[in-house]
Structure formats: C-alpha cells, structure tokens
Design a protein around this motif. Structure first.
Motif, short mmCIF file in Angstrom:
data_model
loop_
_atom_site.label_atom_id
_atom_site.label_comp_id
_atom_site.label_asym_id
_atom_site.label_seq_id
_atom_site.Cartn_x
_atom_site.Cartn_y
_atom_site.Cartn_z
N SER A 135 0.83 -1.22 0.00
CA SER A 135 0.00 0.00 0.00
C SER A 135 0.86 1.26 0.00
CB SER A 135 -0.93 0.00 1.22
OG SER A 135 -1.77 -1.13 1.22
N GLY A 136 1.97 1.22 0.72
CA GLY A 136 2.84 2.39 0.76
C GLY A 136 3.49 2.69 -0.58
N LEU A 137 4.01 1.66 -1.22
CA LEU A 137 4.71 1.87 -2.49
C LEU A 137 3.76 2.17 -3.64
CD1 LEU A 137 7.57 -0.77 -2.28
CD2 LEU A 137 7.67 1.69 -1.83
N THR A 138 2.49 1.83 -3.48
CA THR A 138 1.51 2.15 -4.52
C THR A 138 0.67 3.37 -4.17
OG1 THR A 138 -0.11 0.60 -3.59
CG2 THR A 138 1.36 -0.24 -5.32
N ALA A 139 1.02 4.05 -3.07
CA ALA A 139 0.27 5.24 -2.65
C ALA A 139 0.46 6.38 -3.65
CB ALA A 139 0.71 5.69 -1.26
N LYS A 140 -0.53 7.24 -3.71
CA LYS A 140 -0.48 8.37 -4.62
C LYS A 140 -0.10 9.66 -3.91
CE LYS A 140 -3.73 6.26 -7.86
NZ LYS A 140 -5.01 6.37 -8.58
N VAL A 141 0.52 9.50 -2.74
CA VAL A 141 1.13 10.61 -2.01
C VAL A 141 2.49 10.12 -1.52
CG1 VAL A 141 -1.03 11.70 -1.29
CG2 VAL A 141 0.01 9.92 0.15
N LYS A 142 3.42 11.04 -1.30
CA LYS A 142 4.75 10.66 -0.82
C LYS A 142 4.74 10.55 0.70
CE LYS A 142 9.64 11.82 -0.85
NZ LYS A 142 9.97 10.38 -0.93
N LEU A 143 5.04 9.37 1.20
CA LEU A 143 5.05 9.12 2.64
C LEU A 143 6.43 9.38 3.23
CD1 LEU A 143 3.02 5.77 2.61
CD2 LEU A 143 2.14 8.08 3.06
N ALA A 144 6.47 9.44 4.57
CA ALA A 144 7.75 9.65 5.26
C ALA A 144 8.58 8.39 5.28
CB ALA A 144 7.50 10.13 6.69
N GLY A 145 7.92 7.24 5.35
CA GLY A 145 8.65 5.99 5.42
C GLY A 145 7.71 4.81 5.48
N ILE A 146 8.29 3.60 5.31
CA ILE A 146 7.54 2.35 5.35
C ILE A 146 8.33 1.37 6.21
CG2 ILE A 146 6.66 0.41 3.99
CD1 ILE A 146 6.51 2.40 1.59
N VAL A 147 7.62 0.65 7.09
CA VAL A 147 8.24 -0.36 7.94
C VAL A 147 7.63 -1.71 7.60
CG1 VAL A 147 8.58 -1.17 10.31
CG2 VAL A 147 8.68 1.29 9.80
N ALA A 148 8.47 -2.70 7.33
CA ALA A 148 7.97 -4.03 6.96
C ALA A 148 8.73 -5.09 7.75
CB ALA A 148 8.12 -4.26 5.46
N LEU A 149 8.09 -5.64 8.79
CA LEU A 149 8.71 -6.63 9.66
C LEU A 149 8.23 -8.03 9.31
CD1 LEU A 149 8.26 -4.77 13.09
CD2 LEU A 149 10.04 -4.44 11.35
N SER A 150 9.15 -8.93 9.05
CA SER A 150 8.84 -10.35 8.80
C SER A 150 7.81 -10.52 7.69
CB SER A 150 8.33 -11.01 10.09
OG SER A 150 9.24 -10.86 11.14
N SER A 151 8.11 -9.95 6.52
CA SER A 151 7.09 -9.93 5.47
C SER A 151 7.70 -10.17 4.09
CB SER A 151 6.32 -8.61 5.49
OG SER A 151 7.16 -7.55 5.09
N TYR A 152 6.93 -9.84 3.07
CA TYR A 152 7.33 -10.09 1.69
C TYR A 152 6.54 -9.16 0.78
CZ TYR A 152 2.94 -12.74 1.65
OH TYR A 152 1.61 -13.11 1.77
N LEU A 153 6.96 -9.08 -0.48
CA LEU A 153 6.32 -8.20 -1.45
C LEU A 153 5.13 -8.91 -2.08
CD1 LEU A 153 6.37 -5.50 -2.99
CD2 LEU A 153 7.83 -6.62 -4.69
N LEU A 154 3.94 -8.34 -1.91
CA LEU A 154 2.73 -8.91 -2.48
C LEU A 154 2.66 -8.67 -3.98
CD1 LEU A 154 0.19 -7.72 0.24
CD2 LEU A 154 0.86 -10.09 -0.21
#
Length: 244
Positions: A135-154
């Motif tokens: 959701s963060g990388l496909t957002a249409k606004v620039k965010l401050a950051g993204i945190v992804a713990l123990s996960s993977y790219l959907l």
C-alpha cells in the motif's frame, strides 16, 4: 467481500502537538491490540511525543490455510508451510486490493486532518507488513517511510504494473527486518523481496536478526523506534503543515 464490517482502529493520540502519524498494521489472526504494548513502550520513552499511532483491526474473513475458518486477516492465504514460494502462489488479489483501499482511506483521513503525507509512516508485521509495503509503495502521495517486519512483497510478479506513475514513493525509505529462523514467512522470501525492491530502484534496507523466528525482539523494536525518530523528527513550534 463488499459487506466487510470494520471495527474502528485503536488510537494513541500524540502526547504533544500532533505533527505526525504512524499507522501500524498487525498480522494474520491478531488485532491492533497485539501491538499496543510496543506503542506504549515507545511512548514511555517520550521520543515520539508528536506522533499519533493508529493500530487498525483486520476484519474476520475465511482463511484457506486455516480450513476456511474465519479469523482477522487483511487477505486470504492458501498455504503457510515455510516454503519461500508458497505465499506467492494463488495470491488473493481482490482481498489485497480491498485492504489497500482501506489503508489509503486511513492515510487520506490524516491528510484531511492537517498532517502532511511526508509526516506519515505506514508499517506493520507479517501480513500487515506485506500490506504496508504494497500500500505504501503504490500510494499516490509521498510518505515519510515504510516499515515491513517479517514480510514479503505482495503480487510481486505484477507489482511494477500496479505502481502509479509518477512513482511517489520511489525514494521513500523502507525499513525491512526479518528473523533468520522464521518458519512462517521464510527468511529467503523476505530477502528475495528486498532484492526485488532494490533491483527496481527502491530505497530499501534489510536487517536480519539472529535466532529470531516469526516474531519481534527488543532490538528490532528499538530499531523501528530509531527509524521513526529519523523519519518523523519533532517539529516543536515550527509549522507542521508547510508541506500541504
């Protein structure tokens, strides 16, 4: 899917003037309350006083790998067997996109309340982290950051086609973390997702924690706090709305 009922998120208001927001998303079978302790610990240290924390609750949906039983989930999962490729098969694209829309709504509500998008961090653990990354990388606004713990790219096989143009978060810092003993979301899949993102030019870092399974450890939570402090520094009496 359209009749999903969502409970209001668990909220932790900023203890000082509200200038930033962190939306932190739990994993499969959990609720927002599962991460309340981590948030309370960060708040006790008084280093993120201007940050409001939002801990959303996933709706109860049928989960195929749980024999179709209903449990809190952001999308259906067919298999969890520790295989690095299993989670990439038969992905619930409809469920993923429905949750993506929900997180976009949460972000937009914060923007509408006066918080600049570059003062918002989206993050999570496991399934919640996968949704935050997507959701963060496909957002249409620039965010401050993204945190992804123990996960993977959907939806990794079609991810590049799902990113909006222009790419608002191409340079957004992404903190990825994984235990080297994770038997649920295999560490190899986390590493592969990181390598895919780096190969596409994203600003991702990955830290591997020794002897950690599918969980979080104090060192990791301290690293997340440090990332949040770096991305959401206190503004004091300066104008938090200058970027709007």
């Amino acid at each position: 899917m359209a009749s999903i009922i969502r409970a209001p998120p668990l909220l932790f208001p900023a203890t000082a003037r509200h200038t930033a927001t962190v939306i932190f998303v739990h994993g499969l079978g959990d609720t927002g309350h599962g991460w309340a302790g981590a948030v309370e610990n960060w708040r006790r240290r008084q280093r993120l006083d201007e940050v409001k924390f939002i801990l959303p609750h996933a709706p109860a949906i049928p989960i195929t790998c749980n024999r179709g039983m209903r449990m809190p989930g952001w999308y259906d999962i067919h298999t969890i067997d520790g295989n690095a490729e299993s989670l990439r098969r038969n992905e619930d694209e409809a469920g993923i996109m429905l949750s993506q829309a929900y997180f976009r709504e949460l972000i937009q509500k914060e923007i509408d309340s006066g918080i600049a998008p570059d003062r918002i961090v989206l993050g999570g653990f496991s399934q919640g982290a996968a949704m935050s990354l997507f959701s963060g990388l496909t957002a249409k606004v620039k965010l401050a950051g993204i945190v992804a713990l123990s996960s993977y790219l959907l939806l990794s096989l079609k991810f590049a086609d799902l990113v909006p143009k222009p790419e608002f978060n191409k340079e957004t810092p992404i903190f990825m973390a994984h235990g080297d003993s994770d038997q649920v979301v295999n560490t190899a899949l986390g590493k592969k997702s990181y390598e895919l993102l780096k190969g596409m030019g994203y600003n991702a870092t990955l830290k591997i924690y020794e002897d950690m399974g599918h969980s979080a450890c104090p060192e990791e939570l301290d690293d997340v706090e440090a990332f949040l402090r770096e991305r959401l520094p206190a503004l004091g009496n300066s104008d938090a709305k200058s970027e709007l």
